[in-house]
Design a protein around this motif. Structure first.
Motif, short mmCIF file in Angstrom:
data_model
loop_
_atom_site.label_atom_id
_atom_site.label_comp_id
_atom_site.label_asym_id
_atom_site.label_seq_id
_atom_site.Cartn_x
_atom_site.Cartn_y
_atom_site.Cartn_z
N PHE A 146 -19.38 11.57 1.42
CA PHE A 146 -18.06 11.28 1.98
C PHE A 146 -17.29 10.44 0.98
CE2 PHE A 146 -21.10 8.14 3.44
CZ PHE A 146 -20.47 6.93 3.21
N ASP A 147 -15.98 10.30 1.21
CA ASP A 147 -15.10 9.57 0.29
C ASP A 147 -15.33 8.07 0.48
OD1 ASP A 147 -13.10 8.57 -1.32
OD2 ASP A 147 -11.63 10.07 -0.71
N GLU A 148 -16.17 7.49 -0.37
CA GLU A 148 -16.51 6.07 -0.23
C GLU A 148 -15.38 5.17 -0.68
OE1 GLU A 148 -21.06 7.35 -1.45
OE2 GLU A 148 -19.80 6.20 -2.80
N ALA A 149 -14.66 5.55 -1.73
CA ALA A 149 -13.55 4.73 -2.22
C ALA A 149 -12.45 4.64 -1.17
CB ALA A 149 -13.00 5.31 -3.52
N GLN A 150 -12.17 5.76 -0.49
CA GLN A 150 -11.13 5.74 0.54
C GLN A 150 -11.55 4.88 1.73
OE1 GLN A 150 -8.07 7.37 -0.03
NE2 GLN A 150 -7.56 5.97 1.64
N LEU A 151 -12.84 4.84 2.01
CA LEU A 151 -13.34 3.98 3.09
C LEU A 151 -13.01 2.52 2.81
CD1 LEU A 151 -15.13 3.75 5.67
CD2 LEU A 151 -17.07 3.44 4.13
N ILE A 152 -13.19 2.08 1.55
CA ILE A 152 -12.88 0.70 1.19
C ILE A 152 -11.36 0.46 1.22
CG2 ILE A 152 -13.13 -1.05 -0.59
CD1 ILE A 152 -15.75 -0.22 0.73
N LEU A 153 -10.58 1.41 0.69
CA LEU A 153 -9.13 1.25 0.67
C LEU A 153 -8.55 1.19 2.09
CD1 LEU A 153 -8.12 3.70 -2.22
CD2 LEU A 153 -8.17 1.20 -2.29
N VAL A 183 0.85 -1.19 0.00
CA VAL A 183 0.00 0.00 0.00
C VAL A 183 0.89 1.24 0.00
CG1 VAL A 183 -1.91 1.19 1.15
CG2 VAL A 183 -1.71 -1.30 1.33
N THR A 184 0.52 2.24 -0.77
CA THR A 184 1.26 3.49 -0.79
C THR A 184 1.05 4.22 0.53
OG1 THR A 184 -0.64 4.61 -1.81
CG2 THR A 184 1.05 3.68 -3.28
N PRO A 185 1.98 5.14 0.89
CA PRO A 185 1.83 5.87 2.16
C PRO A 185 0.51 6.62 2.27
CG PRO A 185 4.05 6.15 1.28
CD PRO A 185 3.26 5.44 0.22
N GLU A 186 0.00 7.16 1.16
CA GLU A 186 -1.28 7.88 1.21
C GLU A 186 -2.47 6.94 1.19
OE1 GLU A 186 0.95 8.21 -1.17
OE2 GLU A 186 2.04 10.03 -0.58
N CYS A 187 -2.24 5.64 1.02
CA CYS A 187 -3.29 4.63 0.97
C CYS A 187 -4.29 4.93 -0.14
CB CYS A 187 -4.00 4.51 2.32
SG CYS A 187 -5.02 3.02 2.48
N THR A 188 -3.76 5.30 -1.31
CA THR A 188 -4.61 5.55 -2.46
C THR A 188 -4.39 4.53 -3.57
OG1 THR A 188 -2.94 7.07 -3.39
CG2 THR A 188 -4.70 8.03 -2.03
N ARG A 189 -3.44 3.61 -3.39
CA ARG A 189 -3.16 2.60 -4.40
C ARG A 189 -2.74 1.31 -3.73
NH1 ARG A 189 0.75 3.71 -9.46
NH2 ARG A 189 -1.10 4.92 -10.02
N LEU A 190 -3.33 0.20 -4.18
CA LEU A 190 -2.99 -1.13 -3.69
C LEU A 190 -2.30 -1.89 -4.82
CD1 LEU A 190 -6.44 -2.05 -2.07
CD2 LEU A 190 -4.54 -0.85 -0.99
N SER A 191 -1.12 -2.41 -4.55
CA SER A 191 -0.40 -3.23 -5.53
C SER A 191 -0.18 -4.61 -4.94
CB SER A 191 0.94 -2.60 -5.90
OG SER A 191 1.77 -2.45 -4.75
N TYR A 224 -10.05 0.13 4.75
CA TYR A 224 -10.38 -1.15 5.38
C TYR A 224 -9.46 -2.26 4.86
CZ TYR A 224 -12.54 -5.57 6.35
OH TYR A 224 -12.73 -6.86 6.73
N ILE A 225 -9.23 -2.32 3.54
CA ILE A 225 -8.34 -3.35 3.00
C ILE A 225 -6.93 -3.16 3.53
CG2 ILE A 225 -7.38 -4.29 0.87
CD1 ILE A 225 -9.91 -3.56 -0.56
N HIS A 226 -6.51 -1.89 3.70
CA HIS A 226 -5.18 -1.64 4.28
C HIS A 226 -5.09 -2.15 5.70
CE1 HIS A 226 -2.02 1.45 5.82
NE2 HIS A 226 -1.46 0.31 5.46
N SER A 227 -6.17 -2.04 6.46
CA SER A 227 -6.15 -2.51 7.84
C SER A 227 -5.97 -4.02 7.93
CB SER A 227 -7.43 -2.10 8.56
OG SER A 227 -8.56 -2.78 8.01
N LEU A 228 -6.28 -4.75 6.86
CA LEU A 228 -6.10 -6.20 6.87
C LEU A 228 -4.63 -6.59 6.86
CD1 LEU A 228 -8.85 -7.38 4.35
CD2 LEU A 228 -8.95 -7.35 6.84
N SER A 229 -3.73 -5.64 6.54
CA SER A 229 -2.30 -5.96 6.54
C SER A 229 -1.78 -6.23 7.95
CB SER A 229 -1.51 -4.81 5.91
OG SER A 229 -1.71 -3.59 6.61
N ASP A 230 -2.54 -5.88 8.99
CA ASP A 230 -2.11 -6.18 10.36
C ASP A 230 -2.06 -7.68 10.61
OD1 ASP A 230 -1.99 -3.50 10.81
OD2 ASP A 230 -3.95 -3.35 11.77
#
Length: 362
Positions: free
Chosen positions: A196-203, A85-93, A205-211
């Motif tokens: 509200f930013d719905e796309a960022q809400l999904i991103l 995940v990028t630092p801004e959490c705007t892209r998932l690779s 959440y997926i980023h939080s799964l990296s824990d």
């Protein structure tokens, strides 16, 4: 959004190491496999026509509720194991089926029709000047200066929206009982028709799964949203797992929520085979029964919360006791080793002779 015309496939005999970019990602795969996809038990797998859907008209999340996309869990696990995940959490690779893939906010807006502008809720939830009294006024019908993590006496619409959100859009382990501030804030914005930013809400959440990939993470999260990820990968890269799907989509019905909340608003529903049968009169709404089930849910939330606190306290006490016991055993072991070393040094330095034979017959 270039995609190959041929669907990518993987041979069943290929080594698993080829599906991971590093050894750490392969190790993380086992931790993600230990987690589960646990949709709510009270959802009925049928059509999606329920009365709460118009309340989502101010958002684009209604498309997610109507998205019926079966997918293979193995494909989603590979995506999570190789996730970056990028630092801004705007892209998932990631690396899926031996191919590098990228999912960004524009993809969520294009394929899932989500809004990509507005407030970022994961950041807004941490601000000190957020008006929780206004949120509580919407959810509970009365003002409260301090927001509680478990919001009691919710209005019926607010409670149903909370259930939809924690079942399909922002699910976490335990959110079926605990109503978190994030769920309350999203519910408030939906009920007040605020974007509200719905796309960022999904991103986020997926980023939080990296824990989950961290060994010290003991409480596994619910690895949901696989149908969204696999849907985008199929549309963007034409990636389809060669084996049949293992995960079915989630659907919602009016009956699903009426059975939970005793909602008699829809009367006389008939199936196609029973259209000629005379309809029975609709039951009279019983406000006391509705208040009773709300009270039962509030009591259940409190009991579950207290039970989780007791388990956490018990586990902490057992861990402290184990550490004390191990420290005492190590101390005793060191003491014995010191005595043995002292005796060994005595025999080495003085080399004492054994006593003469005391046999009287000698």
């Amino acid at each position: 959004m270039a995609s190959s015309s041929k669907r990518s496939k993987v041979s069943k005999g290929s080594s698993r190491n080829e599906n991971f970019l590093s050894k750490d990602n392969e190790t993380a795969y086992g931790r993600y496999s230990a987690s589960k996809i646990t949709p709510s038990r009270i959802l009925i797998q049928s059509d999606i026509d329920f009365q709460i859907l118009p309340l989502f008209s101010s958002t684009q999340l209604s498309f997610i509720l109507t998205l019926s996309h079966s997918y293979h869990k193995e494909m989603f696990l590979q995506f999570l194991s190789n996730l970056r995940v990028t630092p801004e959490c705007t892209r998932l690779s990631s690396f899926v089926m031996q191919q590098k893939v990228i999912i960004d906010k524009e993809d969520l807006g294009t394929f899932l029709h989500l809004r990509t502008e507005g407030d970022r809720l994961h950041s807004l939830i941490q601000e000190a000047d957020i008006s929780w009294s206004m949120v509580n006024d919407t959810l509970r019908g009365n003002k409260d200066k301090v927001h509680q993590p478990r919001v009691y006496t919710l209005l019926q619409n607010a409670r149903i929206i909370q259930h939809v959100l924690r079942s399909s859009i922002i699910p976490k382990a335990g959110d079926r009982v605990n109503i978190t501030p994030l769920l309350s804030l999203v519910t408030h914005l939906i009920m007040t028709n605020k974007p509200f930013d719905e796309a960022q809400l999904i991103l986020d959440y997926i980023h939080s799964l990296s824990d989950i990939r961290h060994p010290q993470t003991k409480r596994k999260k619910n690895i949901a949203l696989g149908h969204l990820v696999c849907y985008i990968l199929e549309k963007k890269y034409n990636l389809i797992y060669p084996e049949p799907p293992t995960e079915e989509p989630i659907f919602f019905t009016n009956a699903s929520f009426r059975s939970l909340f005793h909602d008699p608003s829809v009367e006389g529903e008939e199936s196609e085979g029973d259209k000629e049968a005379p309809s029975e009169p609709a039951p009279v709404p019983n406000q006391n029964a509705f208040n009773d089930i709300i009270q039962r849910f509030d009591t259940m939330e409190t009991n579950f919360g207290q039970r989780f606190d007791q388990i956490d306290l018990h586990m902490k006490t057992q861990e402290d006791r184990h550490n004390l016991d191990m420290a005492w055993i190590r101390g005793q072991t060191d003491y014995i080793n010191q005595n043995v070393a002292m005796i060994n040094s005595y025999f080495t330095a003085f080399n004492p002779q054994p006593p003469p034979d005391q046999d009287p017959e000698a």
